[in-house]
Design an enzyme around this catalytic site. Structure first.
Site, mmCIF file in Angstrom:
data_model
loop_
_atom_site.group_PDB
_atom_site.id
_atom_site.type_symbol
_atom_site.label_atom_id
_atom_site.label_comp_id
_atom_site.label_asym_id
_atom_site.label_seq_id
_atom_site.Cartn_x
_atom_site.Cartn_y
_atom_site.Cartn_z
ATOM 1 N N VAL B 76 55.431 62.685 35.675
ATOM 2 C CA VAL B 76 54.717 61.709 34.867
ATOM 3 C C VAL B 76 53.712 62.471 33.999
ATOM 4 C CG1 VAL B 76 53.225 59.673 34.960
ATOM 5 C CG2 VAL B 76 54.952 60.050 36.749
ATOM 6 N N CYS B 77 53.767 62.256 32.704
ATOM 7 C CA CYS B 77 52.869 62.985 31.793
ATOM 8 C C CYS B 77 51.427 62.581 32.040
ATOM 9 C CB CYS B 77 53.225 62.688 30.340
ATOM 10 S SG CYS B 77 52.022 63.404 29.188
#
Lengths: 123, 118, 97, 123, 97, 118
Positions: B76-77
């Site tokens: 997940v960025c």
């Protein structure tokens, strides 16, 4: 010899800035990937060309102005920057309306370049 | 082949998360490797464990967590996640929060990168 | 190169963009709301018939069925996600969001 | 006398089902508002008409099939249901392709009805 | 009735839908990416010029400036959010998302 | 006049939340009352207190919370919130989670309902 070949990565920018975050978060991705010494190129087509429009003033809107960061891509060694002739014409723009001078190509030339990439990233 | 997956849109609101999942299932069944699934833009909302869909509906975040349990790297960025209120406290099990460098590595190491969004 | 389209052609102009850039012979995969493109009898059909002269066109059957599309334009291939994956094995992908 | 006048609320359904959640969450809103004894109407225009398409089978996709709930709106006393002639024609549909028989109107008639509402809700 | 449009006319067909339903005299408010509609010199300009014969057209100046649009089609009113609110005082609103 | 506001899209990803905020500010300054702000669809993501935008950017959820502190009723649709992982644990101060009945009441009691989305 033994050096890994560079990956050809193209960012295809199709979304206009400010109305949605894709152009901005796309730019963030370009800056990070630019540091990995791969073969990066960026092409602005359709509404993506609006990201490069001169004289964007976002102060009245209260959001970040980031077109200047596109102008600074060269400082990050990202020099393969292209745009599409017809996308500009449809929008009443010429390359003089843009903050940088991307190489203006025909759609068929862009299609050929897209074909040559290993990775295409849509923003 | 090695496939990298980029997901740019949130769960339920658009079909992107479903299409990506169906694509990944088919790819695994055809014997491919998923090099990583990277959530960017509104895609990060896929990774909240607080999701409680109706009982008769699919649980999209659990699907991702289950893929993570099978050893697929679910990333997940961090910058996109911060904007949308996703952090370690609400992260699904078997996923990790990291930077765009991870997307770069997936892009480099995969034979194909496929993006799902809207 | 494989081009994918996931938006309705009645509200979005992505198909027009795709057709402008796609090279002759490039396959086009329609999924999500993109499958409305292949429903027979619509005002879009002539554009699709024209596109079929240059491109193989595929549509994800699960999306087609979910939308109650019972008659598909002649020449369009209905396919499942295995077929989508098989196309990705052969081609790089660009999604026209 | 003394009874509050009903509010005229119109749901304008423009989005197709399944690709995004608006048609479905719009339906949920219709069902709730239908219980408040206001003057509810629902009009399907543009891609919204696809929400009423017969023979939707979402099992292979693994998502909810909710077109049948639109068919049940009458049970909730929501009987003012309309659609737009040109939206159907553009999509190669006739009212026989739909799970219910909304009243088919010209765009100008729909515009007139929209004008008469107190609340317009876009889905 | 006030019609609002927040999408680019080059990629979305919402403006066409709006114009099909809007009654003569109905005002149209352009905001967010909808303001690209009013940039002078584009291929969209003739459609806007035609629409101006039937509708007053407004565009939110903050959105226009943010996008670097320096030349606006003649006859379009640039306005701020106070003006938007003033229009809503006079009209019901329908947003063409 | 009494204005009701419906917000159908999430913060940052689309401009809807900004436009709605600018509209509300102008309405308040023109002396109108905001009957309620209802978050539906992806709009519910506006209401997470876990949002941490970059320091030099606007904090969209704080804006809503501040409007709530001024007495404006900020309502998050419970069904839409559950699908997207928004619950009481992560809810911004001065907002509440409730049902679509609240949107109905706003619709009935307002002179105008204005929707922002994408």
């Amino acid at each position: 010899m033994g050096e890994k070949e560079k990956t050809k990565i193209m960012f295809v920018m199709r979304k206009p800035p400010h109305g949605s975050i894709y152009a901005y978060e796309g730019l963030e991705a370009i800056l990070i990937m630019g540091a990995y010494e791969q073969e990066i190129s960026v092409v602005f087509i359709d509404d993506g060309v609006f990201a490069l429009k001169r004289e964007q003033d976002t102060k009245p809107l209260g959001v970040k102005e980031f077109s200047k960061t596109f102008a600074a891509l060269e400082d990050y060694d990202i020099t393969n920057i292209y745009t599409d002739k017809e996308s500009l014409e449809t929008r009443g723009l010429t390359v003089d309306d843009l903050i940088i001078k991307p190489k203006v190509l025909e759609a068929s030339e862009i299609a050929k370049m897209m074909e040559e990439q290993q990775v295409l990233l849509p923003f | 082949m090695k496939f990298g997956i980029l997901i740019q849109d949130g769960p339920y609101n658009h079909e992107a998360a479903d299409s990506a999942y169906n694509f990944i299932q088919a790819a695994l069944e055809r014997g491919h490797t998923i090099q990583g699934i990277f959530f960017y833009n509104d895609g990060v909302i896929n990774a909240t464990k607080l999701m409680e869909p109706p009982q008769d509906d699919r649980n999209i975040s659990k699907r991702w967590s289950d893929l993570g349990a099978k050893g697929i790297d679910i990333i997940v960025c961090v910058a996109a996640a911060k904007r949308r209120g996703i952090n370690e406290d609400v992260l699904i099990p078997n996923a990790r929060i990291s930077g765009l460098g991870q997307l770069t590595e997936i892009a480099i190491e995969s034979d194909r990168l496929i993006t799902f969004g809207s | 190169m494989l081009h994918t389209i996931n938006k309705s052609p009645f509200v979005h102009k992505n198909l027009e963009s795709c057709l402008r850039f796609a090279k002759k012979g490039d396959p086009i995969m329609l999924y999500e709301d993109g499958v409305y493109t292949v429903a027979a009898g619509s005002k879009i059909e002539p554009m699709v018939a024209e596109a079929l002269k240059k491109h193989p066109i595929y549509a994800i059957e699960a999306d087609v069925k979910a939308r109650g599309i019972t008659k598909v334009i002649d020449g369009v291939y209905l396919c499942d996600y295995y077929c989508f994956v098989a196309l990705v094995e052969q081609h790089k992908v660009y999604p026209w969001f």
